[in-house]
Scaffold this motif. Structure first.
Motif, short mmCIF file in Angstrom:
data_model
loop_
_atom_site.label_atom_id
_atom_site.label_comp_id
_atom_site.label_asym_id
_atom_site.label_seq_id
_atom_site.Cartn_x
_atom_site.Cartn_y
_atom_site.Cartn_z
N SER A 215 -10.72 21.31 -15.40
CA SER A 215 -10.14 21.35 -14.07
C SER A 215 -8.75 20.71 -14.06
O SER A 215 -7.81 21.21 -13.43
N LEU A 216 -8.60 19.61 -14.75
CA LEU A 216 -7.31 18.93 -14.84
C LEU A 216 -6.28 19.77 -15.61
O LEU A 216 -5.11 19.84 -15.23
N LEU A 217 -6.73 20.42 -16.67
CA LEU A 217 -5.83 21.30 -17.41
C LEU A 217 -5.36 22.46 -16.56
O LEU A 217 -4.20 22.87 -16.63
N GLU A 218 -6.28 23.00 -15.76
CA GLU A 218 -5.91 24.10 -14.86
C GLU A 218 -4.90 23.64 -13.82
O GLU A 218 -3.93 24.33 -13.50
N ALA A 219 -5.11 22.45 -13.28
CA ALA A 219 -4.17 21.90 -12.30
C ALA A 219 -2.80 21.69 -12.94
O ALA A 219 -1.76 21.97 -12.32
N ASP A 220 -2.79 21.24 -14.18
CA ASP A 220 -1.52 21.03 -14.89
C ASP A 220 -0.80 22.35 -15.11
O ASP A 220 0.43 22.44 -14.95
N ARG A 221 -1.55 23.38 -15.49
CA ARG A 221 -0.94 24.70 -15.70
C ARG A 221 -0.31 25.20 -14.40
O ARG A 221 0.82 25.69 -14.38
N ALA A 222 -1.06 25.07 -13.30
CA ALA A 222 -0.54 25.50 -12.01
C ALA A 222 0.70 24.71 -11.63
O ALA A 222 1.70 25.27 -11.16
N ALA A 223 0.64 23.39 -11.84
CA ALA A 223 1.78 22.53 -11.47
C ALA A 223 3.04 22.95 -12.22
O ALA A 223 4.12 23.06 -11.62
#
Length: 576
Positions: A215-223
């Motif tokens: 989930s954190l990796l996905e948030a980082d990608r989106a950011a």
């Protein structure tokens, strides 16, 4: 870490809540909207997710028009339903020509505006209208968007620039949407949308995540991707942090969360961070939405454990083998664990001497976490940029053999439309289904709304491919008959033992019935019930599960299974 409190947080006029499916975007966005409205602000909350569950959260019927919520003065809510939006968009394009152009011309326009590309751009138009409407802007203090899961949110938020560029450079008046008359007059609106999204004084991206690695990796990608297109004003909300572990299951969860948070990507650590602690109740209805962001929570006391004697995933896999299914989908709301279930099914099929092609149609591509050296499993995903280039090259090569230079230029221009990528991805999906390199194809699908758009669009995409390239591949011709053949295809509906995922599965069940798609089995995933936890918070959540497991048992006519919660769930793909 600071607890998330909307009224004490620096918020802009426009707020976008986005993140990986199932992280709690809708809950957090809705609770924020209620909190601000209760403080006397006028708030507009709109969902751009085709699989939106705002109607479940507020327990009221919603449309794509703002509706004031009873008992929350000042709060208006809308769902941007893609089907309604597409119908209204088609009529806005065709309507002015009725009675002026011949009926054959009207019918041709209607046909060109019948595909899923139209659904995508129509949904975007509704979003852009709200984002740029001066009347809406002046009427509300805050305008909150509950966006689709990250992969599609990225596509949506990049559309303003994509369509601006396309309209600037298109000089022949054609695209995969048919006549551009319905879009060209919106160019100023698109330009304003880009400016609004990129203005840090007006727009904030609220990245919602779970305290888990994937989930954190996905948030980082989106950011990072959204920052690259100019949306740089971002905040991070970490939803579901467990407090006060008291037994082995709760200590395992707590340790995993803390380790993953300590290792979060460096770029996320630079953002303003807030947390919403894990709550022991399902956040539906106004009372729970008001409660979830409050610092004072109800006291919990330990309860007797409940016996768990439900069947597990092996029951489903044994039936898939016995009935010799060739195509297996895992479907459901974002965040229910479709990818992990797809991997588990693939591994269990191999254990029963099947070879498996494991693939994903999800732009977020969580399957890339799964690594295997098992020769009986082939893993693939759709590289959107690569399949787009391959499709463009193929169509142009074909056109150059039979067309004049000007006509080839016309085709080349048409292929630069953003909708062409949807066509290319659809063809790749059809090719995966048509493969014959394995006994079984197991497909991890995108979150429900976009999956249904993909499956519902088979015939219209076939027409669009034919219009663009002059021919329809056999894989697309065969696709719908194979998907509707219960002797070949099975859809495993994956859900969680919670209100919203079960309601979403019920809607999926109805949609699949209408599409005449085979769907016998349901899987209730990540159940806390079987852990026998004594932690008051987790125990309360486990007891809340019983109602929804029994509901699934009834809905599925006893064709269901329950998989228990696993520690380090987001990391299971790395080791399963």
């Amino acid at each position: 870490m600071q607890t998330y409190q909307p009224q004490s947080t620096k918020l802009t006029h426009y707020l976008f809540f986005t993140g990986k499916g199932g992280v709690g975007k809708t809950t957090t966005a809705s609770a924020t909207a209620i909190n601000l409205a209760d403080s006397g602000k006028r708030v507009m909350l709109a969902s751009t997710d085709p699989a939106s569950n705002l109607q479940d959260v507020f327990d009221t019927e919603l449309t794509n028009k703002p509706k004031e919520i009873a008992n929350v003065p000042g709060l208006f809510v809308a769902n941007f339903d893609p089907v309604t939006a597409a119908a209204e968009y088609r009529e806005s394009v065709i309507g002015p020509y009725r009675g002026i152009l011949p009926e054959t011309a009207i019918n041709n326009m209607a046909e060109q505006l019948s595909g899923s590309c139209t659904v995508e751009i129509a949904s975007f138009n509704e979003f852009a209208n709200f984002l740029t409407d001066s009347e809406v802007d002046q009427k509300f203090d805050y305008i909150i968007f509950d966006t689709a899961p990250t992969g599609h949110a990225l596509i949506l938020l990049q559309l303003p620039s994509a369509w601006n560029n396309y309209l600037d450079e298109n000089d022949r008046g054609a695209s995969c949407l048919g006549q551009l008359a319905g879009m060209d007059d919106k160019k100023a609106m698109y330009e304003k949308a880009v400016v609004t999204l990129n203005d840090p004084e007006l727009t904030t991206l609220m990245l919602v995540t779970r305290p888990q690695k994937a989930s954190l990796l996905e948030a980082d990608r989106a950011a990072q991707e959204l920052a690259a297109i100019g949306i740089k004003n971002q905040q991070l909300i970490i939803n579901g942090t467990l407090k006060d572990p008291t037994d082995l299951p709760s200590q395992t969860i707590f340790t995993q969360q803390q380790n993953d948070l300590a290792q979060m990507p460096a770029s996320l650590k630079e953002l303003a961070q807030f947390e919403v602690p894990l709550r022991p109740y399902n956040v539906t209805g106004l009372d729970k939405l008001r409660l979830v962001l409050q610092s004072e929570q109800p006291k919990l006391t330990p309860q007797p454990s409940i016996k768990n004697d439900y069947p597990n995933l092996d029951v489903i896999v044994n039936d898939l083998v016995k009935s010799n299914k060739k195509i297996i989908f895992t479907m459901g709301k974002g965040g229910v664990g479709k990818t992990t279930v797809a991997v588990q099914i693939a591994k269990k099929l191999v254990a029963q001497h099947k070879t498996v092609h494991l693939a994903t149609t999800d732009p977020a591509d969580h399957l890339n976490l799964f690594k295997t050296d098992d020769p009986d499993i082939t893993v693939s995903h759709i590289d959107e940029q690569q399949v787009l280039k391959d499709y463009q090259d193929e169509v142009l090569a074909s056109a150059q053999k039979t067309m004049k230079s000007d006509d080839v230029d016309y085709i080349a221009e048409d292929l630069r439309s953003p909708c062409t990528q949807e066509i290319a991805v659809f063809r790749a999906f059809a090719n995966i289904v048509a493969q014959d390199d394995s006994d079984v194809v197991v497909i991890d699908t995108a979150p429900t709304g976009h999956t249904l758009l993909l499956l519902d669009s088979t015939q219209s995409y076939a027409q669009e491919v034919q219009r663009t390239s002059g021919e329809v591949p056999q894989a697309i011709i065969d696709l719908l008959p194979r998907l509707q053949d219960p002797s070949q295809t099975e859809i495993v509906m994956v859900t969680l033992p919670e209100t919203t995922p079960v309601y979403e599965s019920m809607r999926l069940n109805d949609d699949l019935d209408r599409a005449q798609m085979a769907h016998t089995w349901w899987l209730v995933n990540q159940s806390m019930l079987a852990t026998n936890t004594t932690n008051p918070c987790l125990q309360a959540r486990a007891q809340n599960e019983v109602e929804w497991i029994e509901k699934v048992k009834e809905l599925s006519n006893n064709h269901f299974a329950v998989e228990q919660w696993q520690p380090d769930f987001e990391k299971v793909l790395l080791t399963i």
